[in-house]
Write an enzyme that holds these catalytic residues in place. Structure first.
Site: not given
Ligand SMILES: [Ca+2]
Ligand SMILES: [Ca+2]
Length: 413
Positions: A188, A283
């Protein structure tokens, strides 16, 4: 074909592929907003979660019927992470193990460009994104992000350098941003680079994945899980939202992100990103100055372990809802709003690399809503790592593989 029924009963009038259906209730024929066939049909990972508004997930399957051809420009690229079209038609490519190279418009692969600093290439780390200076035509300057080995671990950094006229080396290399804190992990890192119409460089940063690091996505004293905004020389613009606030890092532009590997400005100059969410929580977000995008306290999906995300809800006041989310995930990397002339039907659409989806994801937007989704190139079965538009209007794509490829998507001749 069914015909309108008398009385109060309703009949679905479906035609052909049933992508469009009209519901006929007695004497009224009204388009049924939910009656389209969504592209995503597998069982969701979080079947009890509900979207915050209609159309926030599982958009209608869209079929663009655009005739294109895929030219494989190069093979044998080592885990390419980014492709950046140069003004002359050549392509700048990064490879995760630490090399940057030029592939010509004809597909001739150059050697590694000298001058790239060392990277920590374990797991998700390495040489990541590359972006051209807005003034590249005159300053020949390129910017890149990477997981930098640091004392006690590593973290995402951004460097810039001047590309020599022959494309063989980078000179005047300088690190202009170092994310903090340092962490001894290998996941990440983010990170995409996008220059805004304001001339500023926006850098997306991951939260390093571990449960110990995750909460920092909500903390203003950490760069983890943020988008930061810096000037091209690395200095902090004084109008950043948290500049001058005690205890806050002045580079921060938005907070509450998980791992963003896609970011792009649209033709109206708005910044969008697509981030890797939890299992069932990728998202698409429209980014606004100083806002909180929720992670890890507001999220869709579940842990990859199968457990619920501890303490998380799908909506909370003071946090932004995604414009769209995917459950199951696509594993997004790379993003481009299409503005070219080569594919007029795609203008205004956004393309996102799909790694788990092994396709190039195309979204059709109307205002602030995703109204159509198509997964292109799925027949090739490749993980797509980045997508960029060239000056010729073609789309350029790199695949995430040890023997990675660079593709040119152009109108079929
Ligand atoms: Ca979010
Ligand atoms: Ca890039």
């Amino acid at each position: 074909m069914a015909s309108s029924s008398p009385g109060t009963s309703c009949t679905i009038l479906a035609a052909g592929l049933a992508l469009v259906a009209f519901v006929s209730c007695a004497d009224a024929k009204v388009p049924a907003a939910e009656a389209c066939a969504p592209l995503q049909t597998p069982e969701p990972n979080a079947p009890d979660q509900r979207p915050a508004f209609a159309g926030q997930t599982r958009a209608c399957a869209d079929r663009s019927n655009v005739a294109f051809e895929v030219v494989v420009l190069a093979k044998g690229l080592q885990q390419p992470w980014a492709v950046e079209p140069l003004p002359n038609g050549d392509l700048l490519v990064t490879e995760k193990p630490g090399h940057m190279r030029i592939v010509t418009a004809k597909g001739e692969k150059g050697g590694p460009i000298a001058g790239v600093p060392a990277v920590d290439a374990r797991s998700q780390g390495g040489l990541l994104d590359v972006a051209l200076s807005p003034g590249f035509a005159t300053d020949n300057t390129v910017y890149w992000s990477y997981s930098e080995p640091r004392q006690g671990g590593n973290a995402t950094s951004v460097a810039r350098g001047v590309l020599s006229a022959d494309g063989a080396r980078l000179a005047d290399v300088r690190v202009i941003f170092r994310a903090l804190p340092v962490y001894d992990g290998d996941k990440h890192y983010g990170s995409r680079l996008a220059f805004g119409p304001d001339g500023m460089l926006y850098v997306t940063l991951g939260e390093r994945s571990s449960k110990q690091m995750r909460p920092q996505a909500q903390q203003l004293d950490s760069h983890m899980g943020k988008i930061v905004r810096i000037a091209p020389d690395g200095s902090v613009p004084p109008d950043n939202p948290f500049a001058g606030r005690a205890g806050a890092l002045a580079e921060i532009w938005s907070i509450g992100h998980r791992n963003i590997q896609s970011a792009a400005f649209d033709s109206q100059g708005r910044l969008w990103e697509v981030e890797h969410g939890a299992r069932g929580g990728d998202e698409l977000n429209l980014i606004e100055r100083g806002r909180n995008y929720g992670w890890p306290v507001v999220a869709y999906g579940i842990e990859y372990s199968g457990q619920p995300i501890p303490g998380a809800v799908t909506a909370r006041d003071g946090t932004e809802q995604p414009v769209y989310y995917w459950d199951p995930v696509i594993a997004p990397s790379g993003m481009q709003f299409y503005t070219g002339d080569a594919f007029p039907a795609w203008r205004g659409n956004v393309f996102v690399g799909g790694m788990r989806a092994t396709s190039l994801v195309r979204l059709r937007l109307e205002g602030m809503k995703v109204v159509g989704e198509e997964h292109l190139l799925a027949d090739r079965g490749q993980r797509i790592r980045d997508v960029r538009q060239g000056s010729d209007g073609a789309l350029y794509v790199v695949t995430d593989a040890a023997n990675g490829e660079l593709w040119k998507i152009a109108p079929r001749r």
